[in-house]
Structure formats: structure tokens, C-alpha cells
Design a protein around this motif. Structure first.
Motif, PDB file in Angstrom:
ATOM      1  N   UNK A  46       0.841  -1.187   0.000  1.00  0.00           N
ATOM      2  CA  UNK A  46       0.000   0.000   0.000  1.00  0.00           C
ATOM      3  C   UNK A  46       0.875   1.235   0.000  1.00  0.00           C
ATOM      4  N   UNK A  47       1.773   1.311  -0.979  1.00  0.00           N
ATOM      5  CA  UNK A  47       2.848   2.304  -0.965  1.00  0.00           C
ATOM      6  C   UNK A  47       2.389   3.730  -1.224  1.00  0.00           C
ATOM      7  N   UNK A  48       1.169   3.915  -1.763  1.00  0.00           N
ATOM      8  CA  UNK A  48       0.753   5.278  -2.090  1.00  0.00           C
ATOM      9  C   UNK A  48       1.740   5.906  -3.056  1.00  0.00           C
ATOM     10  N   UNK A  49       2.152   7.143  -2.760  1.00  0.00           N
ATOM     11  CA  UNK A  49       3.099   7.815  -3.654  1.00  0.00           C
ATOM     12  C   UNK A  49       4.547   7.450  -3.359  1.00  0.00           C
ATOM     13  N   UNK A  50       4.768   6.463  -2.492  1.00  0.00           N
ATOM     14  CA  UNK A  50       6.121   5.962  -2.242  1.00  0.00           C
ATOM     15  C   UNK A  50       6.883   6.702  -1.171  1.00  0.00           C
ATOM     16  N   UNK A  51       6.192   7.466  -0.332  1.00  0.00           N
ATOM     17  CA  UNK A  51       6.918   8.324   0.611  1.00  0.00           C
ATOM     18  C   UNK A  51       7.714   7.560   1.655  1.00  0.00           C
ATOM     19  N   UNK A  52       7.211   6.420   2.149  1.00  0.00           N
ATOM     20  CA  UNK A  52       8.004   5.648   3.107  1.00  0.00           C
ATOM     21  C   UNK A  52       9.305   5.161   2.470  1.00  0.00           C
ATOM     22  N   UNK A  53       9.200   4.575   1.298  1.00  0.00           N
ATOM     23  CA  UNK A  53      10.382   4.084   0.597  1.00  0.00           C
ATOM     24  C   UNK A  53      11.319   5.229   0.245  1.00  0.00           C
ATOM     25  N   UNK A  54      10.766   6.355  -0.131  1.00  0.00           N
ATOM     26  CA  UNK A  54      11.565   7.518  -0.487  1.00  0.00           C
ATOM     27  C   UNK A  54      12.444   7.947   0.682  1.00  0.00           C
ATOM     28  N   UNK A  55      11.856   8.080   1.864  1.00  0.00           N
ATOM     29  CA  UNK A  55      12.619   8.577   3.002  1.00  0.00           C
ATOM     30  C   UNK A  55      13.645   7.568   3.506  1.00  0.00           C
ATOM     31  N   UNK A  56      13.335   6.268   3.427  1.00  0.00           N
ATOM     32  CA  UNK A  56      14.355   5.273   3.753  1.00  0.00           C
ATOM     33  C   UNK A  56      15.486   5.353   2.740  1.00  0.00           C
ATOM     34  N   UNK A  57      15.116   5.475   1.454  1.00  0.00           N
ATOM     35  CA  UNK A  57      16.112   5.543   0.393  1.00  0.00           C
ATOM     36  C   UNK A  57      16.985   6.788   0.432  1.00  0.00           C
ATOM     37  N   UNK A  58      16.514   7.833   1.066  1.00  0.00           N
ATOM     38  CA  UNK A  58      17.349   9.030   1.221  1.00  0.00           C
ATOM     39  C   UNK A  58      18.433   8.826   2.271  1.00  0.00           C
ATOM     40  N   UNK A  59      18.204   7.892   3.194  1.00  0.00           N
ATOM     41  CA  UNK A  59      19.164   7.636   4.261  1.00  0.00           C
ATOM     42  C   UNK A  59      20.195   6.576   3.875  1.00  0.00           C
ATOM     43  N   UNK A  60      19.718   5.480   3.268  1.00  0.00           N
ATOM     44  CA  UNK A  60      20.608   4.374   2.931  1.00  0.00           C
ATOM     45  C   UNK A  60      20.201   3.807   1.575  1.00  0.00           C
ATOM     46  N   UNK A  61      21.112   3.074   0.970  1.00  0.00           N
ATOM     47  CA  UNK A  61      20.840   2.436  -0.317  1.00  0.00           C
ATOM     48  C   UNK A  61      19.998   1.184  -0.097  1.00  0.00           C
ATOM     49  N   UNK A  62      18.825   1.135  -0.738  1.00  0.00           N
ATOM     50  CA  UNK A  62      17.945  -0.029  -0.612  1.00  0.00           C
ATOM     51  C   UNK A  62      17.454  -0.445  -1.988  1.00  0.00           C
ATOM     52  N   UNK A  81      10.288   8.045  -6.755  1.00  0.00           N
ATOM     53  CA  UNK A  81      11.429   7.219  -6.370  1.00  0.00           C
ATOM     54  C   UNK A  81      12.524   7.200  -7.423  1.00  0.00           C
ATOM     55  N   UNK A  82      12.640   8.265  -8.182  1.00  0.00           N
ATOM     56  CA  UNK A  82      13.672   8.293  -9.223  1.00  0.00           C
ATOM     57  C   UNK A  82      15.075   8.334  -8.645  1.00  0.00           C
ATOM     58  N   UNK A  83      15.195   8.620  -7.334  1.00  0.00           N
ATOM     59  CA  UNK A  83      16.515   8.617  -6.700  1.00  0.00           C
ATOM     60  C   UNK A  83      16.959   7.216  -6.298  1.00  0.00           C
ATOM     61  N   UNK A  84      16.049   6.242  -6.371  1.00  0.00           N
ATOM     62  CA  UNK A  84      16.384   4.860  -6.028  1.00  0.00           C
ATOM     63  C   UNK A  84      16.540   4.074  -7.324  1.00  0.00           C
ATOM     64  N   UNK A  85      17.747   3.622  -7.589  1.00  0.00           N
ATOM     65  CA  UNK A  85      18.012   2.947  -8.859  1.00  0.00           C
ATOM     66  C   UNK A  85      17.341   1.585  -8.943  1.00  0.00           C
ATOM     67  N   UNK A  86      17.347   0.845  -7.841  1.00  0.00           N
ATOM     68  CA  UNK A  86      16.790  -0.501  -7.841  1.00  0.00           C
ATOM     69  C   UNK A  86      15.401  -0.452  -7.223  1.00  0.00           C
ATOM     70  N   UNK A  87      14.394  -0.487  -8.076  1.00  0.00           N
ATOM     71  CA  UNK A  87      13.013  -0.414  -7.579  1.00  0.00           C
ATOM     72  C   UNK A  87      12.095  -1.185  -8.507  1.00  0.00           C
ATOM     73  N   UNK A  88      10.997  -1.688  -7.929  1.00  0.00           N
ATOM     74  CA  UNK A  88       9.964  -2.363  -8.696  1.00  0.00           C
ATOM     75  C   UNK A  88       8.624  -1.956  -8.105  1.00  0.00           C
ATOM     76  N   UNK A  89       7.703  -1.605  -8.965  1.00  0.00           N
ATOM     77  CA  UNK A  89       6.404  -1.125  -8.521  1.00  0.00           C
ATOM     78  C   UNK A  89       5.305  -1.887  -9.237  1.00  0.00           C
TER      79      UNK A  89
END
Length: 222
Positions: A46-62, A81-89
Motif C-alpha cells: 500500500x505504498x501510495x506515492x512511495x513516501x516511506x520508501x523515499x525517506x528510507x532511500x534518502x538515508x541508505x541504499x535499498x 522514487x527516481x533517486x532509487x536505482x533498484x526499484x519495482x512497482x
């Protein structure tokens, strides 16, 4: 997690976005305590606009995996999430048991090939929190961290069910203050916690105050 004014109609598909500042505080809590570590695969149900993943990804590489029932949300998450290279939605219906296509690590979700999942995080709809947690716990390799109403984890029937399923007690709970609002112009007057379960060797239980800057009600919806 849904929250509505008493007597009001629920939002379509039980969608109530988490305030940005609270999503960031949750991400910081998980990273600062070493629960999520670099290069792990993190799934937001239930990622919505990806904000949880975004903020984790700003801290560490995931490696980020986002799933939502709404196509628009998946498109928004993809852009965010364009700042996270490895992603699947993925877009899929997973909230209801009868509609749940199910997935297994390395298997499929709604016909899509899934990677191994280390952590499942997010803010599940209240009406589907049980299904989301059970699904998450079955397939997360490291742990589950969900934003939940305080009453959810305290329910006697749910505690018995978790004991029967050999699910350990939460390892870490981030108590949220001030109390969040999820609706425009209102609140459900409920306490919320970031509840974290860990698989494997159980660490000593810890509790912490998850401080965040509560925006004005109008700011939540900007």
C-alpha cells in the motif's frame, strides 16, 4: 491507516495518506536503530506515492518494492522514487483475502516476478491490517514495521492469534507523539505506534518516542 471523522463516509479504497513528516520520522526510526540496513530489499504494502520508501532511500541504499491497489499511486511512486536505482512497482488488488493473489519470495505477486523481501513496511488500511500483517510476516526475511493504531496490537484476540502462529512480541515500538491526523480537517482521536517485529534471534524489547513535526491540517493535503 484510515482515520475518519465520526459519522463521515470512508475514503475510496480506504486511502488516507500518511503525513510527510511522519513518514520521514518512521524512516529515520527504522534506520537509526539499525533495523533496516543498506542493500536490503524493502516492500511497502500500500505504498501510495512511495513516501516511506523515499525517506528510507534518502538515508541508505535499498532495493525498493512498492505495491498499491491504485494505478495512479503506482505512477506517482514511480516518479517520486527516481533517486532509487533498484526499484519495482506493481499495481494489484491485495487488501482483501478473497482478492489476494498472494506471493512467495522469489515467486509472483499478481503475475509479476517478485524478489526476495527483507523488510515489509508501511501504513496499511485499518480494514485490512490483519491481512496485510499476516501476509507480510509470512514472507519478510528480516522483519515487519507497520504504522498501526494502538488498539490494534493490544487486542486480546489478536495476541492469542499471534501466539498460536508463533509470532513473537514486537521487538521495538516507536510511540508517536503528537497524535497524528489522517483526514482533512479531522482526526479519529486514536493513538498510533510504529510497531516492529524482528525474525530470528529476538533482541531485547525497546520502546522509544517517535517525535515528529505535526503539520497543520491544511498542510497534510498540499
Amino acid at each position: 491507516m484510515s482515520a475518519t471523522n465520526r459519522g463521515s463516509e470512508r475514503a475510496d479504497q480506504d486511502f488516507y495518506p500518511t503525513p510527510e513528516t511522519l513518514a520521514k520520522a518512521c524512516a529515520d526510526f527504522l534506520v537509526d536503530r539499525g533495523l533496516i540496513i543498506p542493500e536490503q530489499t524493502v516492500l511497502d504494502l500500500g505504498c501510495g506515492d512511495g513516501r516511506f520508501l523515499d525517506y528510507v532511500g534518502r538515508r541508505i541504499s535499498i532495493r525498493a518494492v512498492g505495491v498499491d491497489i491504485r494505478e495512479q499511486a503506482v505512477q506517482e511512486a514511480s516518479a517520486r522514487l527516481n533517486n532509487i536505482q533498484k526499484k519495482r512497482l506493481f499495481t494489484t488488488s491485495f487488501f482483501r483475502e478473497g482478492d489476494n493473489p498472494g506471493y512467495v519470495p522469489g515467486g509472483t505477486l499478481g503475475g509479476n516476478v517478485m524478489p526476495q523481501i527483507d523488510w515489509v513496511i508501511g501504513n496499511p488500511p485499518y480494514s485490512a491490517a490483519d491481512e496485510c500483517f499476516t501476509h507480510a510476516w509470512a514472507h519478510a526475511r528480516k522483519g515487519v514495521a507497520l504504522l498501526l493504531r494502538g488498539g490494534w496490537i493490544r487486542g486480546a484476540g489478536r495476541r492469542r492469534s499471534h501466539t498460536d502462529m508463533a509470532i513473537p512480541q514486537p521487538a521495538t515500538i516507536g510511540m508517536i507523539s503528537p497524535r497524528p491526523s489522517f483526514t482533512e480537517g479531522g482526526t479519529d482521536a486514536s493513538e498510533y505506534d510504529l510497531v516492529c517485529w524482528v525474525k530470528g534471534d529476538q533482541p531485547q524489547q525497546t520502546f522509544g518516542m517517535l517525535d515528529w513535526e505535526k503539520p497543520s491540517r491544511r498542510a497534510i493535503w498540499v
